[in-house]
Design a protein around this motif. Structure first.
Motif, short mmCIF file in Angstrom:
data_model
loop_
_atom_site.label_atom_id
_atom_site.label_comp_id
_atom_site.label_asym_id
_atom_site.label_seq_id
_atom_site.Cartn_x
_atom_site.Cartn_y
_atom_site.Cartn_z
N HIS A 229 37.04 41.69 28.27
CA HIS A 229 38.42 41.48 27.81
C HIS A 229 38.95 40.20 28.44
O HIS A 229 38.64 39.90 29.60
N ASN A 231 41.82 39.61 29.58
CA ASN A 231 42.80 39.85 30.64
C ASN A 231 42.39 40.93 31.63
O ASN A 231 42.75 40.86 32.80
N PHE A 232 41.66 41.93 31.17
CA PHE A 232 41.35 43.09 32.01
C PHE A 232 39.85 43.18 32.28
O PHE A 232 39.03 42.68 31.51
N TYR A 240 41.38 46.50 36.18
CA TYR A 240 41.85 45.43 37.04
C TYR A 240 42.47 44.31 36.19
O TYR A 240 42.00 43.99 35.10
N TYR A 241 43.55 43.73 36.74
CA TYR A 241 44.26 42.65 36.06
C TYR A 241 44.61 41.59 37.10
O TYR A 241 45.18 41.91 38.15
N GLU A 242 44.24 40.34 36.84
CA GLU A 242 44.54 39.25 37.76
C GLU A 242 45.86 38.60 37.38
O GLU A 242 46.06 38.21 36.22
N THR A 260 49.44 46.52 30.51
CA THR A 260 48.33 47.42 30.77
C THR A 260 47.70 47.75 29.42
O THR A 260 48.13 47.25 28.39
N VAL A 299 46.42 45.43 40.20
CA VAL A 299 46.83 44.05 39.96
C VAL A 299 46.38 43.22 41.16
O VAL A 299 46.76 43.51 42.30
#
Length: 331
Positions: A229, A231-232, A240-242, A260, A299
């Motif tokens: 993905h 973003n994730f 997880y998301y940066e 999310t 995050v």
């Protein structure tokens, strides 16, 4: 059945000398453009998104990329009459001198080319009552001895949205009978349950290799591979998301809305946050079975420093340097 060569560099719009950073940037740009969640033409975008994921799966992995670059050279030779390297075969079948049947899948999200050269090949799990390796055996009357068909394993590309909510995927499977050379096609549906984690195997009973002498067929096992993905990312049931934040947000704290997989949430960044620090939102990850429990949503903070400054900004930073009592800790 012939397998069509896939030019992964062309898919990502890159030269063969592209760096790892260039590969990552090209993937993210195209993935955001063709992600099924945002594209208007969803069927076309979904097909393109799968192509992009497959290319990134190979080129982002140093070992796979090295193998692909070597294979590409052989494939160009194949156009001049030289065959490409053979696909991986079952060790037990090779020792027994038994022809290797071919299987090609449709609807899994991976091309035949990827399945044959980069998913480890279609692997066979031999029945427990076959300790000596596979072999065709017959009764004294000349009839095939009953023997359960071997299991087949393949990969299936699953988006994080599908892993979150579950889905049903139509799958087609073409098999070549090693004795007759005939191509046989079967179609069926596979249910991807909510919470299907990366690496999970989904069993499809009776869709493996046909049995011998009236014995039942083996099973098909599809190994879930999460589509990358933009973003994730996922680790088991956790997502997880940066998040890039400004230095003053890290120092003073802030409230930021972050996406999310099932809606946005408001996140409080504590004062004094550090680069790489993880903030957890409980139960916002993938489902865990039928219990209603879910993984967590993390995050990861990336503190970004400005690369260009206006004269006013430079003055403010110089004033901060002059007045601040902060000194970095000794390592």
């Amino acid at each position: 059945m012939s397998v069509e060569f896939q030019d992964y560099y062309a898919t990502l719009g890159l030269s063969r000398e592209a760096s790892e950073d260039e590969i990552k940037k090209a993937f993210r740009k195209l993935a955001r453009q063709y992600h099924p969640d945002v594209a208007q033409d969803k069927p076309a975008a979904e097909a393109k998104f799968k192509e992009i994921n497959e290319a990134y799966e190979v080129l982002s992995d140093p070992e796979k990329r090295k193998k692909y670059d070597l294979l590409g050279a052989h494939w160009r030779d194949a156009e001049n009459g030289m065959p490409p390297p053979p696909p991986r075969q079952s060790r037990r079948r090779a020792q027994a001198g038994v022809p290797e049947p071919e299987f090609h899948f449709g609807g899994t999200g991976f091309s035949d080319f990827f399945e044959q050269y980069f998913s480890g090949g279609t692997r066979y799990g031999f029945p427990e009552d076959d300790p000596g390796g596979f072999q065709y055996s017959y009764t004294q009357g000349g009839q095939p001895r009953a023997r359960r068909g071997s299991d087949i394993e393949g990969d299936i590309l699953v988006t994080l949205h599908e892993a979150m909510h579950g889905t049903v995927r139509p799958i087609s499977m073409q098999s070549v009978n090693p004795q007759t050379g005939q191509v046989e096609t079967t179609e069926f549906q596979v249910r991807i349950p909510p919470g299907a984690t990366d690496g999970r195997r989904i069993r499809v009973p009776g869709h493996g290799e046909p049995g011998q002498g009236g014995a039942p067929a083996g099973d098909l096992f599809l190994r879930v591979r999460h589509a990358t993905h933009p973003n994730f990312s996922s680790r088991e049931a956790d997502i997880y998301y940066e998040l890039d934040i400004a230095p003053w947000e890290a120092v003073l704290g802030a409230e930021i809305v972050v996406p999310t997989l099932d809606g946005s949430i408001k996140l409080r960044i504590p004062a004094g946050a550090e680069n790489g620090q993880k903030l957890r939102a409980k139960n916002r990850g993938l489902p865990k079975g039928k219990t209603g429990e879910r993984g967590d949503f993390y995050v990861v903070l990336n503190v970004q420093l400005p690369t260009t400054l206006s004269s006013e900004e430079r003055t403010l930073w110089e004033n901060l340097r002059a007045t601040s009592s902060f000194r970095p800790r000794a390592s």
